[in-house]
Write an enzyme that holds these catalytic residues in place. Structure first.
Site, PDB file in Angstrom:
ATOM      1  CE1 TYR A   1     -18.190  10.404  -5.787  1.00 55.80           C
ATOM      2  CE2 TYR A   1     -19.079  11.316  -7.804  1.00 55.80           C
ATOM      3  CZ  TYR A   1     -18.004  11.076  -6.963  1.00 55.80           C
ATOM      4  OH  TYR A   1     -16.760  11.520  -7.305  1.00 55.80           O
TER       5      TYR A   1
ATOM      6  CD  GLU B   1     -17.822  12.258  -1.699  1.00 52.65           C
ATOM      7  OE1 GLU B   1     -18.098  13.171  -0.920  1.00 52.65           O
ATOM      8  OE2 GLU B   1     -17.178  12.419  -2.742  1.00 52.65           O
TER       9      GLU B   1
ATOM     10  CG  ASP C   1      -0.697  -4.970   5.093  1.00 44.93           C
ATOM     11  OD1 ASP C   1      -1.451  -5.838   4.613  1.00 44.93           O
ATOM     12  OD2 ASP C   1      -0.186  -4.069   4.415  1.00 44.93           O
TER      13      ASP C   1
ATOM     14  CB  THR D   1      -5.159  -6.598  -0.704  1.00 46.91           C
ATOM     15  OG1 THR D   1      -4.456  -7.811  -0.446  1.00 46.91           O
ATOM     16  CG2 THR D   1      -4.181  -5.446  -0.758  1.00 46.91           C
TER      17      THR D   1
ATOM     18  CE  LYS E   1      -1.225  -8.658  -2.411  1.00 43.23           C
ATOM     19  NZ  LYS E   1      -1.713  -7.393  -1.847  1.00 43.23           N
TER      20      LYS E   1
ATOM     21  NE  ARG F   1      -5.501  -4.951  -8.696  1.00 39.51           N
ATOM     22  CZ  ARG F   1      -4.586  -5.914  -8.573  1.00 39.51           C
ATOM     23  NH1 ARG F   1      -4.785  -7.100  -9.102  1.00 39.51           N
ATOM     24  NH2 ARG F   1      -3.465  -5.688  -7.929  1.00 39.51           N
TER      25      ARG F   1
HETATM   26  N1  DSN Z   1       2.168  -5.697  -5.043  1.00 42.00           N
HETATM   27  C1  DSN Z   1       1.824  -6.542  -3.931  1.00 42.00           C
HETATM   28  C2  DSN Z   1       2.551  -7.838  -3.982  1.00 42.00           C
HETATM   29  O1  DSN Z   1       2.790  -8.312  -5.064  1.00 42.00           O
HETATM   30  O2  DSN Z   1       2.858  -8.403  -2.951  1.00 42.00           O
HETATM   31  C3  DSN Z   1       2.036  -5.856  -2.676  1.00 42.00           C
HETATM   32  O3  DSN Z   1       1.382  -4.633  -2.742  1.00 42.00           O
END
Ligand code: DSN
Length: 424
Positions: free
Chosen positions: A47, A49, A193, A219, A222, A228
């Site tokens: 933990y 925080e 974003d 994110t 990707k 993730r």
């Molecule tokens: N689920 C993601 C995507 O596939 O683009 C976006 O959050």
């Protein structure tokens, strides 16, 4: 070693699916073994925080160093002056930003989900559309492109507090310079974003949102090819324009509001095992081999777009600048849902996707989205893209013929065997 038999078996099935199949979901990738090892490490027990050096728990001396390393590597990668690496996902990163800069009921302006935007940019079924007042811009019906002057008109009409750029299914680049002019004209904070193209941005293959966007979220799993998770960054810190003050009556900086937006605003303890995995991925992305990778992602997407176009497929906006293509199947007598199912039977994983001005429902859709980040990690080159397009075309044409789909599946698995995923 997982001894829980039921779970171990299910993981084994998923392992086999990933190894055998062609992964064309634009938002997925394969992480390195060291990223996976960190994500499954002992750090999951801790933990922490708070922030490095300012925690609510003891025993944080090692995770402090680790989280600081993640922040420093991320700042180097994107030329940022400030970052928070704790968001559990992109949605959490966006929630934290909105909590920091908006009051309930404030107007926001984002890219329409049904044109390729994201749920967290104001969709009525998401917190962003329920807590705030959402407005949208979209693409031009003929060109499939965003018209920046129409964005300006909309912004002047609705006077948003927060303007959001970024998408889940838009294959073209963004004009951050023009968007910042518009944001300044209406007094909005501009957030990008960059969840989808972040790896291509980090390596200079697309326009950079810094210094134009005040705040950038992404994110990490990707094109960035990490675990993730989510991140928030700024090119430079600045006093918050909303006039929020601290207990001493001083104007708080945006960094402090954003940190509070993450914790305690929208999250509890950070996932230090995932932060360690993010730090490894950021380190990998700083290596020259990652530049070669992102260049190949883009080359593969262009080659796939060309091969699909040659087979009569209509690509929204006529092509791609990044790692994905959105294809309108309405001239192919096949819905997105039927295409996704047929391709799945042929061991090709894609997702059905709404196309702009779609008349089909989100569970059916008229389109599909294809992306090259995962297949490029797997080792496919532009010379493979004609074969990939041929498989997709045959599967869509024969979507109700299980014999055809089985044959394609055998061909796909044969190629994947030559390009093993993880050596062990
Ligand atoms: N689920 C993601 C995507 O596939 O683009 C976006 O959050």
């Amino acid at each position: 070693m997982i001894r829980d038999h039921e779970i171990a078996q299910l993981i084994q099935h998923e392992d086999r699916r990933q190894r055998r199949g062609l992964e064309l979901i634009a938002s997925e990738n394969y992480v390195s073994e060291q990223v996976m090892a960190a994500a499954g490490s002992i750090l999951t027990n801790k933990y922490a925080e708070g922030l490095p050096g300012k925690r609510y728990y003891g025993g944080c001396e090692w995770v402090d160093r680790l989280e600081q390393l993640a922040i420093d590597r991320l700042c180097t990668l994107f030329g940022a002056a400030w970052a928070n690496v704790q968001p559990h996902s992109g949605a959490q990163a966006n929630a934290a930003v909105m909590l920091a800069v908006l009051q309930p009921g404030d107007a926001i302006l984002g890219f329409d989900l049904s044109h390729g935007g994201h749920l967290t940019h104001g969709s009525p079924v998401n917190f962003s559309g329920k807590l705030y007042k959402p407005h949208f811009y979209g693409v031009d019906k003929e060109s499939g492109l965003i018209d920046w002057e129409k964005v300006a008109l909309k912004a002047h009409e609705v006077r948003p507090k927060l303007m959001i750029c970024g998408a889940s299914a838009y294959s073209r680049d963004w004009n951050y310079v023009r968007l910042r002019q518009i944001a300044d004209e209406v007094g909005a904070i501009l957030m990008a974003d960059i969840s989808h193209p972040s790896g291509l941005i980090a390596t200079g293959l697309l326009n950079h949102p810094f210094p134009h966007c005040h705040i950038v979220t992404s994110t990490t799993h990707k094109t960035l090819r990490g675990p993730r998770g989510g991140i928030i960054m700024m090119a430079k810190d600045f006093p918050n324009p909303m006039g929020v003050k601290n207990a001493k009556g001083e104007l708080r900086n945006m960094s402090s509001l954003l940190d509070s937006g993450v914790f305690p605003g929208t999250q509890g303890g950070p996932l230090e095992h995932i932060i360690a995995a993010k730090a490894i991925a950021f380190g990998e992305a700083l290596e020259p081999s990652y530049h070669q990778y992102t260049r190949q992602v883009k080359v593969n997407a262009l080659a796939l777009a060309l091969a699909m176009t040659q087979r009569g497929y209509q690509i929204i906006s006529g092509g791609t600048d990044n790692h994905l293509l959105l294809i309108d199947l309405r001239n192919k007598s096949c819905t997105g849902k039927a295409a996704e199912q047929a391709l799945g039977k042929a061991h090709i994983t894609i997702n059905k996707n709404m196309v702009p001005f779609d008349t089909a429902s989100p569970m059916i859709t008229s389109g599909i989205r294809l992306g090259t980040p995962a297949i490029t990690t797997r080792g496919l080159q532009e010379s493979h893209m004609d074969q990939v397009a041929d498989w997709i075309d045959r599967a869509i044409q024969g979507h109700d013929n299980d014999g055809v789909l089985k044959l394609i599946g055998q061909e796909v698995c044969a190629l994947m065997e030559q390009l093993p995923l993880y050596v062990a």
